[in-house]
Design a protein around this motif. Structure first.
Motif, PDB file in Angstrom:
ATOM      1  N   ASN A  18       4.284   2.114 -10.459  1.00  0.00           N
ATOM      2  CA  ASN A  18       3.038   2.877 -10.455  1.00  0.00           C
ATOM      3  C   ASN A  18       2.948   3.685  -9.161  1.00  0.00           C
ATOM      4  O   ASN A  18       3.235   3.165  -8.077  1.00  0.00           O
ATOM      5  N   VAL A  19       2.527   4.937  -9.298  1.00  0.00           N
ATOM      6  CA  VAL A  19       2.484   5.850  -8.157  1.00  0.00           C
ATOM      7  C   VAL A  19       1.055   6.341  -7.966  1.00  0.00           C
ATOM      8  O   VAL A  19       0.427   6.827  -8.917  1.00  0.00           O
ATOM      9  N   HIS A  20       0.535   6.223  -6.747  1.00  0.00           N
ATOM     10  CA  HIS A  20      -0.732   6.855  -6.389  1.00  0.00           C
ATOM     11  C   HIS A  20      -0.399   8.292  -5.988  1.00  0.00           C
ATOM     12  O   HIS A  20       0.007   8.559  -4.871  1.00  0.00           O
ATOM     13  N   MET A  21      -0.616   9.206  -6.921  1.00  0.00           N
ATOM     14  CA  MET A  21      -0.064  10.551  -6.781  1.00  0.00           C
ATOM     15  C   MET A  21      -0.636  11.321  -5.602  1.00  0.00           C
ATOM     16  O   MET A  21       0.027  12.188  -5.033  1.00  0.00           O
ATOM     17  N   GLN A  22      -1.857  11.047  -5.216  1.00  0.00           N
ATOM     18  CA  GLN A  22      -2.488  11.811  -4.143  1.00  0.00           C
ATOM     19  C   GLN A  22      -2.445  11.098  -2.795  1.00  0.00           C
ATOM     20  O   GLN A  22      -2.749  11.687  -1.776  1.00  0.00           O
ATOM     21  N   LYS A  23      -2.049   9.848  -2.819  1.00  0.00           N
ATOM     22  CA  LYS A  23      -1.989   9.089  -1.573  1.00  0.00           C
ATOM     23  C   LYS A  23      -0.565   8.940  -1.056  1.00  0.00           C
ATOM     24  O   LYS A  23      -0.357   8.604   0.103  1.00  0.00           O
ATOM     25  N   THR A  24       0.380   9.170  -1.928  1.00  0.00           N
ATOM     26  CA  THR A  24       1.770   8.959  -1.561  1.00  0.00           C
ATOM     27  C   THR A  24       2.551  10.257  -1.708  1.00  0.00           C
ATOM     28  O   THR A  24       2.518  10.880  -2.762  1.00  0.00           O
ATOM     29  N   LEU A  25       3.228  10.662  -0.655  1.00  0.00           N
ATOM     30  CA  LEU A  25       4.114  11.815  -0.722  1.00  0.00           C
ATOM     31  C   LEU A  25       5.538  11.296  -0.887  1.00  0.00           C
ATOM     32  O   LEU A  25       6.142  10.804   0.072  1.00  0.00           O
ATOM     33  N   ARG A  26       6.041  11.387  -2.094  1.00  0.00           N
ATOM     34  CA  ARG A  26       7.351  10.781  -2.364  1.00  0.00           C
ATOM     35  C   ARG A  26       8.442  11.854  -2.295  1.00  0.00           C
ATOM     36  O   ARG A  26       8.862  12.386  -3.321  1.00  0.00           O
ATOM     37  N   TYR A  27       8.861  12.187  -1.124  1.00  0.00           N
ATOM     38  CA  TYR A  27       9.949  13.131  -0.947  1.00  0.00           C
ATOM     39  C   TYR A  27      11.233  12.334  -0.726  1.00  0.00           C
ATOM     40  O   TYR A  27      11.495  11.831   0.366  1.00  0.00           O
ATOM     41  N   GLY A  28      12.013  12.191  -1.785  1.00  0.00           N
ATOM     42  CA  GLY A  28      13.255  11.457  -1.650  1.00  0.00           C
ATOM     43  C   GLY A  28      13.081   9.955  -1.549  1.00  0.00           C
ATOM     44  O   GLY A  28      13.969   9.261  -1.073  1.00  0.00           O
ATOM     45  N   ILE A  29      11.940   9.432  -1.979  1.00  0.00           N
ATOM     46  CA  ILE A  29      11.703   7.989  -1.930  1.00  0.00           C
ATOM     47  C   ILE A  29      12.507   7.294  -3.027  1.00  0.00           C
ATOM     48  O   ILE A  29      12.598   7.769  -4.155  1.00  0.00           O
ATOM     49  N   GLN A  30      13.057   6.151  -2.734  1.00  0.00           N
ATOM     50  CA  GLN A  30      13.835   5.372  -3.691  1.00  0.00           C
ATOM     51  C   GLN A  30      13.149   4.031  -3.944  1.00  0.00           C
ATOM     52  O   GLN A  30      12.703   3.380  -3.002  1.00  0.00           O
ATOM     53  N   VAL A  31      13.059   3.634  -5.214  1.00  0.00           N
ATOM     54  CA  VAL A  31      12.389   2.396  -5.593  1.00  0.00           C
ATOM     55  C   VAL A  31      13.310   1.596  -6.505  1.00  0.00           C
ATOM     56  O   VAL A  31      13.896   2.139  -7.447  1.00  0.00           O
ATOM     57  N   ASP A  32      13.430   0.300  -6.258  1.00  0.00           N
ATOM     58  CA  ASP A  32      14.186  -0.596  -7.134  1.00  0.00           C
ATOM     59  C   ASP A  32      13.227  -1.281  -8.096  1.00  0.00           C
ATOM     60  O   ASP A  32      12.197  -1.822  -7.673  1.00  0.00           O
ATOM     61  N   VAL A  33      13.556  -1.262  -9.388  1.00  0.00           N
ATOM     62  CA  VAL A  33      12.673  -1.827 -10.412  1.00  0.00           C
ATOM     63  C   VAL A  33      13.491  -2.703 -11.357  1.00  0.00           C
ATOM     64  O   VAL A  33      14.724  -2.676 -11.354  1.00  0.00           O
ATOM     65  N   ARG A  34      12.751  -3.460 -12.202  1.00  0.00           N
ATOM     66  CA  ARG A  34      13.406  -4.349 -13.166  1.00  0.00           C
ATOM     67  C   ARG A  34      12.729  -4.240 -14.531  1.00  0.00           C
ATOM     68  O   ARG A  34      11.516  -4.036 -14.612  1.00  0.00           O
ATOM     69  N   THR A  35      13.509  -4.374 -15.563  1.00  0.00           N
ATOM     70  CA  THR A  35      12.975  -4.439 -16.915  1.00  0.00           C
ATOM     71  C   THR A  35      13.874  -5.370 -17.721  1.00  0.00           C
ATOM     72  O   THR A  35      14.900  -5.863 -17.219  1.00  0.00           O
TER      73      THR A  35
END
Length: 505
Positions: A391-408
């Motif tokens: 989940n991304v807080h679109m106006q609070k987080t500036l994701r320039y080149g951010i990497q996230v590890d997730v699981r499904t």
């Protein structure tokens, strides 16, 4: 000497071949007279006469001007100087870009204003339209030019009321309320429309075949059913289907599907008709928590007092639209223990549907080794919020080149354990988000993972305002899934949930 005044000439060609005052005369094509005072030549153009047999098309006006010029030249007294007469070559006809090219000029606003002033004027009307207790003074020509239905009513001798000074029309109460607005459009080409009046005006435009007004209503209604305007979408959905308005049907369906979870728990849900519920259950774009929630909502709808008489009939029609293969094992067991499953008339159907779900769970993991397909809608996941991996807080987080590890979970069979590892990289440029999604070895089944990424964008009230889907992609260790999403209204968009939908083949 009386001063010579040059007559007006119709310019039908380029003037590049016409010498200006003070320039030497061309070998032919001008009348040149020397002014006694200054010696400067006076240039008069002579246009050659048309060919024998009469003037060519478009040259009659030029011929008249030639005659006028000849008369003036005959009366011209030459007291000094000399005159040379030669012929001018035929003028070159102008191209479409030449400023002298013939063109059509319009005064549309004045024309509409002139027609509009005669609306509902008794003194000059030639027909009366009677709707309920209201009478409208009309003009047959205006009505007939705008509507084929009115043309038939007013001029077709086979029509019962044709030729009568008063035409009686039967309209619903809703249409009577806005008939004045509808009729005024035929005179002014303008319509004052609102959410409350849209359906009434639309129905009148459809009934009388006023296509331009129907299109305007459609545009307005499509714009005012965009998510999160769920109420309008619900109110107008049945009308869009009745009038076969594909664009409006699509927009209403999308808005309803994106906000289905709020609808399922609302009081309005219990009053929806069978056709609406059937369409909803067929929709694969529903944004809901999980399939079991949709099944429970259907049970509540079936058990309402309004459906008691048709309970079994409706259940047999709607239960096959529930995607049982997308339920967890515990949820399937719960269905088997329910009172609905014990119903003698419904048990055979439910047993068949649940057995198909178990078969899917048993065979789907081995699809690469066996020739079996689960590509039907019954086996495919909807946009389940339970599938969210980030989940991304679109106006609070500036994701320039951010990497996230997730699981499904691994594979296409729903599971409570999430052992499949993925990596997401985000990039944001102005109003565009770019996602790159990579899978690790633990996420593969049979060497691949078939997935679709979905972005669910919500506003500050958690209402869905936008949904973006990627193509179904087969990911391996050497390939990845990429998608771009344009978010035009960044002030409205607050949060973004990223879903991974495992897709069976």
């Amino acid at each position: 000497m009386q001063k010579y005044t040059r007559p007006p000439l119709r310019q039908t060609g380029s003037r590049s071949n016409t010498p200006s005052r003070g320039q030497p005369a061309a070998p032919n094509g001008t009348v040149r007279r020397s002014d006694g005072a200054s010696g400067a030549p006076l240039v008069v153009a002579l246009i050659p006469s048309p060919q024998a047999g009469g003037p060519a098309e478009g040259e009659q006006g030029a011929a008249v001007e030639v005659a006028d010029m000849a008369e003036q030249l005959a009366n011209l007294k030459i007291n000094s100087g000399s005159m040379e007469i030669c012929t001018i070559p035929e003028p070159v006809h102008e191209t479409s870009t030449h400023p002298g090219q013939a063109r059509i000029l319009r005064d549309e606003s004045n024309f509409i204003q002139n027609v509009g002033q005669f609306y509902n004027q008794q003194d000059i009307s030639d027909v009366i339209l009677k709707i309920g207790n209201q009478s409208y003074f009309g003009h047959k020509f205006v009505l007939a030019k705008s509507s084929d239905v009115f043309r038939t009513m007013l001029y077709d001798k086979n029509w019962l009321q044709s030729g009568l000074p008063e035409i009686i029309l039967e309209e619903t109460e809703e249409c009577q309320k806005y008939f004045d607005t509808f009729l005024r459009f035929l005179y002014t080409a303008e319509v004052n429309i609102s959410v409350d009046s849209a359906v009434g005006i639309l129905c009148l435009a459809d009934k009388y075949g006023v296509t331009s007004l129907k299109n305007l209503c459609t545009q307005y209604m499509v714009e005012h059913t965009r998510s999160p305007l769920v109420k309008n979408a619900l109110n107008w959905y049945s009308w869009s289907k009745a009038l076969h308005m594909k664009e409006l049907i699509h927009q209403c369906s999308k808005t309803i599907a994106w906000n289905a979870e709020q609808l399922l728990i609302s009081p309005e849900w219990h009053h929806m008709d069978i056709d609406f519920v059937s369409d909803l259950l067929k929709n694969g774009d529903l944004v809901i928590q999980r399939e079991d929630m949709l099944f429970r909502a259907l049970l509540h709808w079936l058990e309402s007092e309004e459906r008691r008489e048709h309970f079994h009939e409706y259940a047999k029609e709607l239960l096959p639209l529930i995607r049982f293969p997308q339920m967890q094992v515990k949820e399937l067991i719960s269905v088997e223990k329910s009172d609905l499953y014990q119903d003698k008339e419904l048990k055979p159907l439910l047993k068949k549907l649940i057995n198909k779900a178990y078969r899917f769970r048993a065979l789907c993991p081995h699809q690469t080794d066996i020739d079996v397909s689960f590509a039907q809608d019954f086996y495919l996941p909807r946009n389940y919020l339970d599938l969210a991996v980030d989940n991304v807080h679109m106006q609070k987080t500036l994701r320039y080149g951010i990497q996230v590890d997730v699981r499904t979970y691994v594979g296409s069979v729903p599971s409570e354990s999430r052992d499949g590892e993925w990596k997401i990289t985000y990039r944001k440029s102005n109003d565009t988000w770019t996602l790159q999604i990579y899978c690790h070895e633990s996420a593969l089944q049979g060497g691949e993972a078939r997935v679709q990424a979905v972005l669910i964008i919500t506003n500050q009230d958690d209402q869905v305002v936008q949904v973006e889907e990627s193509e179904v992609t087969v990911c391996t260790r050497g390939t990845h899934l990429a998608m771009n999403a344009t978010v035009p209204d960044q002030d409205l968009s607050k949060n973004m949930a990223v879903l991974f939908k495992p897709i069976p083949k």
